[in-house]
Design a protein around this motif. Structure first.
Motif, PDB file in Angstrom:
ATOM      1  N   ARG A 209      -3.818   4.217  -2.756  1.00  0.00           N
ATOM      2  CA  ARG A 209      -3.065   3.553  -1.708  1.00  0.00           C
ATOM      3  C   ARG A 209      -1.600   3.911  -1.836  1.00  0.00           C
ATOM      4  N   SER A 211       2.724   2.648  -1.021  1.00  0.00           N
ATOM      5  CA  SER A 211       3.702   1.731  -1.602  1.00  0.00           C
ATOM      6  C   SER A 211       3.316   0.286  -1.301  1.00  0.00           C
ATOM      7  N   ARG A 212       3.341  -0.542  -2.331  1.00  0.00           N
ATOM      8  CA  ARG A 212       2.874  -1.919  -2.203  1.00  0.00           C
ATOM      9  C   ARG A 212       3.645  -2.700  -1.138  1.00  0.00           C
ATOM     10  N   THR A 213       4.949  -2.429  -1.001  1.00  0.00           N
ATOM     11  CA  THR A 213       5.790  -3.191  -0.076  1.00  0.00           C
ATOM     12  C   THR A 213       5.307  -3.088   1.367  1.00  0.00           C
ATOM     13  N   LEU A 215       2.013  -2.397   2.263  1.00  0.00           N
ATOM     14  CA  LEU A 215       0.559  -2.522   2.339  1.00  0.00           C
ATOM     15  C   LEU A 215       0.160  -3.823   3.018  1.00  0.00           C
ATOM     16  N   LEU A 220      -4.330  -5.314  -0.416  1.00  0.00           N
ATOM     17  CA  LEU A 220      -3.965  -6.032  -1.636  1.00  0.00           C
ATOM     18  C   LEU A 220      -5.124  -6.872  -2.159  1.00  0.00           C
ATOM     19  N   SER A 256       3.719  -7.426  -8.327  1.00  0.00           N
ATOM     20  CA  SER A 256       2.270  -7.328  -8.482  1.00  0.00           C
ATOM     21  C   SER A 256       1.640  -7.590  -7.126  1.00  0.00           C
ATOM     22  N   ASP A 257       0.335  -7.362  -7.029  1.00  0.00           N
ATOM     23  CA  ASP A 257      -0.353  -7.621  -5.768  1.00  0.00           C
ATOM     24  C   ASP A 257      -0.259  -9.094  -5.386  1.00  0.00           C
ATOM     25  N   GLN A 260       3.181  -9.827  -4.144  1.00  0.00           N
ATOM     26  CA  GLN A 260       3.351  -9.258  -2.810  1.00  0.00           C
ATOM     27  C   GLN A 260       2.674 -10.134  -1.760  1.00  0.00           C
TER      28      GLN A 260
END
Length: 420
Positions: A209, A211-213, A215, A220, A256-257, A260
């Motif tokens: 996947r 970048s977490r920001t 997603l 997540l 972390s997920d 986020q």
């Protein structure tokens, strides 16, 4: 030979037809070593580093055999066995080349060629000048995003997404840093390292996947239903960033997920059970999340334009089935811009300072110094040297050495007499 026609250093295969790199079977001497122990064909001269990520490094280079055309060279690092296992057996180093070679659209970065040198995978692509993130972060180049800027960026990004999704490709890492621009006003989606061919009959979740920001919650939460609308969630985040000038769901530190998800819920409001239809999120009871009240987009960013509120409201939706598709978003934007003026490059067209500084890096120091001398300064220096030579030729003996201040005043007086 691998599945995508990429050979090794002794048998380089060009992926793109009609590419200027038509040589097949380049010998070892065709590659040039550099200080990073990465090798590129000797026809390219590396200029500077454009960016570095977890799995790749991108450089700018000159094509010495094509009128010194500027290209971008992306070195893809070979994944370790542990990384491949973590990413679900991904072969992103090969998949990116395969996907890019099949795409052709004005809003998608163009792949020129691709080759292998042993374990090192390298892509040669068209080079852009800066990213949308550079523009967003540099408030001096553009203190405020006008409606014309927002519509222009959104239309071109959505055009690119609509084409990708029509070709059954999901980008999965859309963010301002992966939207590239140039001084001519072109907008192109880049970095397909996380992209994947999508099949509606098999929308299985994979560990790889972006970048977490940027997603969406279903990624997540490791949802079993992940489709092309993950790119639309990212588009909603980008639209908000035009106003906030920073990520809407940014979390301090590595995060972390769970952190986020909490950040998303605190801004949009907590999801209800109907936001995740049965089968979307397995083994997770959303009712156990901390409860935050729902907040409409016009209250999240009150001063944003209506088009931003609309895109946020339709893209930042928990239920994948209710989230806008790229075609629906494009249709709405075209209706919003009835006169079609948003396709014109907005004025002013912002060029961030990072792009201006980068231009100075590729100019040799000697040439840069010579270009910094104005015609007046050049003539001053020339006139002064002639006067000194003439005086020395008429003087029977060597002149006494003058102090620094007196010498400077004398030089200025000589130049002034010569010029005026």
């Amino acid at each position: 030979m691998d599945d995508f026609g990429i050979g090794n250093a002794e048998n380089v295969q060009i992926l793109v037809e009609n590419s200027p790199l038509t040589a097949v079977g380049l010998p070892e001497s065709s590659f040039a070593e550099d200080s990073f122990h990465e090798r590129i064909p000797s026809r390219f001269r590396r200029l500077d580093e454009l960016g570095k990520g977890q799995y790749a490094t991108v450089y700018r280079a000159e094509d010495l055999e094509d009128s010194k055309k500027i290209v971008a060279i992306k070195h893809l690092r070979l994944l370790t066995d542990c990384e491949r296992t973590h990413l679900g057996g991904s072969t992103n180093d090969l998949r990116e080349a395969e996907i890019l070679s099949s795409l052709a659209h004005p809003n998608i970065i163009r792949l020129i060629s691709s080759f292998n040198d042993g374990p090192q995978k390298t892509l040669i692509m068209e080079c852009m000048d800066f990213s949308l993130e550079d523009v967003i972060r540099d408030k001096r180049s553009l203190p405020e995003f006008l409606f014309s800027h927002i519509m222009y960026y959104l239309l071109h990004i959505t055009h690119g997404l609509a084409y990708l999704h029509k070709e059954k490709v999901v980008h999965r890492d859309l963010k301002p840093n992966n939207v590239l621009l140039n001084v001519k006003g072109e907008v192109k989606i880049a970095d397909f390292g996380c992209s994947k061919r999508y099949c509606h009959s098999d929308p299985r979740y994979t560990k790889q996947r972006g970048s977490r920001t940027y997603l969406p919650p279903e990624v997540l939460l490791c949802s079993s239903v992940v489709n092309e609308t993950v790119d639309l969630w990212a588009l909603g985040c980008i639209s908000a960033e035009f106003c906030t000038r920073k990520p809407l769901f940014g979390v301090e530190g590595e995060g972390s997920d769970l952190a986020q998800l909490t950040r998303i819920h605190s801004i949009l409001g907590s999801p209800d059970s109907e936001d995740y239809p049965e089968g979307q999120v397995k083994g997770i009871d959303v009712s156990k999340f901390h409860r935050y009240p729902r907040v409409p987009p016009n209250e999240i960013i009150p001063k944003a334009h209506d088009v931003v509120h609309t895109v946020m409201g339709k893209c930042l939706v928990y239920d994948v089935g209710k989230r806008w598709t790229s075609q629906a978003c494009l249709t709405h934007l075209l209706q919003f811009d009835g006169e079609g003026t948003s396709f014109h490059v907005p004025d002013p067209w912002p060029v961030p300072r990072t792009a201006r500084r980068r231009e100075s890096l590729i100019i040799p120091p000697a040439k840069r110094r010579s270009e910094q001398i104005t015609p007046l300064e050049s003539s001053n220096t020339l006139d002064l040297s002639i006067n000194e030579e003439e005086e020395e030729s008429h003087s029977p003996s060597k002149k006494p050495r003058l102090s620094g201040n007196l010498q400077e005043k004398l030089c200025h007086s000589k130049v002034r007499r010569k010029l005026f």
